[in-house]
Design an enzyme around this catalytic site. Sequence first.
Site, PDB file in Angstrom:
ATOM      1  N   ASP A  54       0.855  -1.190   0.000  1.00  0.00           N
ATOM      2  CA  ASP A  54       0.000   0.000   0.000  1.00  0.00           C
ATOM      3  C   ASP A  54       0.888   1.236   0.000  1.00  0.00           C
ATOM      4  O   ASP A  54       2.107   1.130   0.149  1.00  0.00           O
ATOM      5  CB  ASP A  54      -0.995  -0.005   1.173  1.00  0.00           C
ATOM      6  CG  ASP A  54      -0.349   0.146   2.536  1.00  0.00           C
ATOM      7  OD1 ASP A  54       0.856  -0.166   2.674  1.00  0.00           O
ATOM      8  OD2 ASP A  54      -1.040   0.564   3.483  1.00  0.00           O
ATOM      9  N   TYR A  56       3.004   4.701   0.811  1.00  0.00           N
ATOM     10  CA  TYR A  56       3.651   5.284   1.992  1.00  0.00           C
ATOM     11  C   TYR A  56       2.646   6.206   2.676  1.00  0.00           C
ATOM     12  O   TYR A  56       1.847   6.870   2.021  1.00  0.00           O
ATOM     13  CB  TYR A  56       4.888   6.070   1.584  1.00  0.00           C
ATOM     14  CG  TYR A  56       5.994   5.208   1.010  1.00  0.00           C
ATOM     15  CD1 TYR A  56       6.556   4.165   1.748  1.00  0.00           C
ATOM     16  CD2 TYR A  56       6.509   5.450  -0.259  1.00  0.00           C
ATOM     17  CE1 TYR A  56       7.577   3.384   1.231  1.00  0.00           C
ATOM     18  CE2 TYR A  56       7.542   4.670  -0.788  1.00  0.00           C
ATOM     19  CZ  TYR A  56       8.066   3.642  -0.037  1.00  0.00           C
ATOM     20  OH  TYR A  56       9.071   2.866  -0.554  1.00  0.00           O
ATOM     21  N   PHE A  67       6.676   1.798  -4.092  1.00  0.00           N
ATOM     22  CA  PHE A  67       8.062   1.981  -3.670  1.00  0.00           C
ATOM     23  C   PHE A  67       8.673   3.336  -4.041  1.00  0.00           C
ATOM     24  O   PHE A  67       9.806   3.622  -3.668  1.00  0.00           O
ATOM     25  CB  PHE A  67       8.973   0.853  -4.195  1.00  0.00           C
ATOM     26  CG  PHE A  67       8.603  -0.504  -3.669  1.00  0.00           C
ATOM     27  CD1 PHE A  67       8.903  -0.862  -2.364  1.00  0.00           C
ATOM     28  CD2 PHE A  67       7.951  -1.424  -4.479  1.00  0.00           C
ATOM     29  CE1 PHE A  67       8.550  -2.110  -1.863  1.00  0.00           C
ATOM     30  CE2 PHE A  67       7.593  -2.672  -3.994  1.00  0.00           C
ATOM     31  CZ  PHE A  67       7.890  -3.017  -2.690  1.00  0.00           C
ATOM     32  N   HIS A 174      11.266  -9.485   1.066  1.00  0.00           N
ATOM     33  CA  HIS A 174      10.931  -8.070   0.867  1.00  0.00           C
ATOM     34  C   HIS A 174      12.190  -7.212   1.056  1.00  0.00           C
ATOM     35  O   HIS A 174      13.076  -7.558   1.849  1.00  0.00           O
ATOM     36  CB  HIS A 174       9.861  -7.651   1.885  1.00  0.00           C
ATOM     37  CG  HIS A 174       9.174  -6.371   1.557  1.00  0.00           C
ATOM     38  ND1 HIS A 174       9.693  -5.143   1.911  1.00  0.00           N
ATOM     39  CD2 HIS A 174       8.013  -6.124   0.906  1.00  0.00           C
ATOM     40  CE1 HIS A 174       8.879  -4.199   1.491  1.00  0.00           C
ATOM     41  NE2 HIS A 174       7.846  -4.759   0.881  1.00  0.00           N
TER      42      HIS A 174
END
Length: 209
Positions: A54, A56, A67, A174
């Site tokens: 989702d 920031y 990202f 991740h």
Amino acid sequence: MRPVLTDEYLDKINEFLNRAYEGPVEVYPPADKIFAAMLYTSLAQTKVIIVGQDPYHEKGQAQGLSFSVPDDFPAPSSLKNIHKESKRPWSKRQSHDLIPWAKQGVLLLNSVLTVEEHKANSHAGVIWEHFTDSVIQLASAHPTPKVFILWGNFARKKSSLIDTRKDLIIQSAHPSGLSANRGFFGSRPFSRCNDWLESKGREPIDWLK
């Protein structure tokens, strides 16, 4: 079978957005950037899909691209680690803004497209997952071969939506500060992606652009 986004479902998204953005709590990204990933990267142009969770959730960070943050914001830990991995063995990349990737055909898709300020995952499970799962399915159903980059357990769950007879899945831990040393660093997603694209007659991505 291709997914169907019904008028009823799209109306529910509209109602949700009206409530969320007119309410007392700040919601990100700005309303005009919610669908930025699809605006920068059309289905026909898409070569690579990088699935995030989702947006920031601090003021000014979210751009509607997984990202990515504007250049005048410090890179969050996940993005710092993405840059570290993408620089092997390439030279230093300065930009925090991943729009140049999007313009080359990298669909930077969050699974949930909005978030409340200071509250990660606050809109998870509310409305977005059917929409973004449908985007993934449509991208995989499109005839040109694509690379799907799935980092972390959340993104890996999307693998069942992808036609692996045609498309490549690259998955690892991740890139967050908590897990990057558990399999993200050294996984070479960028060079592997480009090698595969070239093997299919597609232009590679300039990850340092």
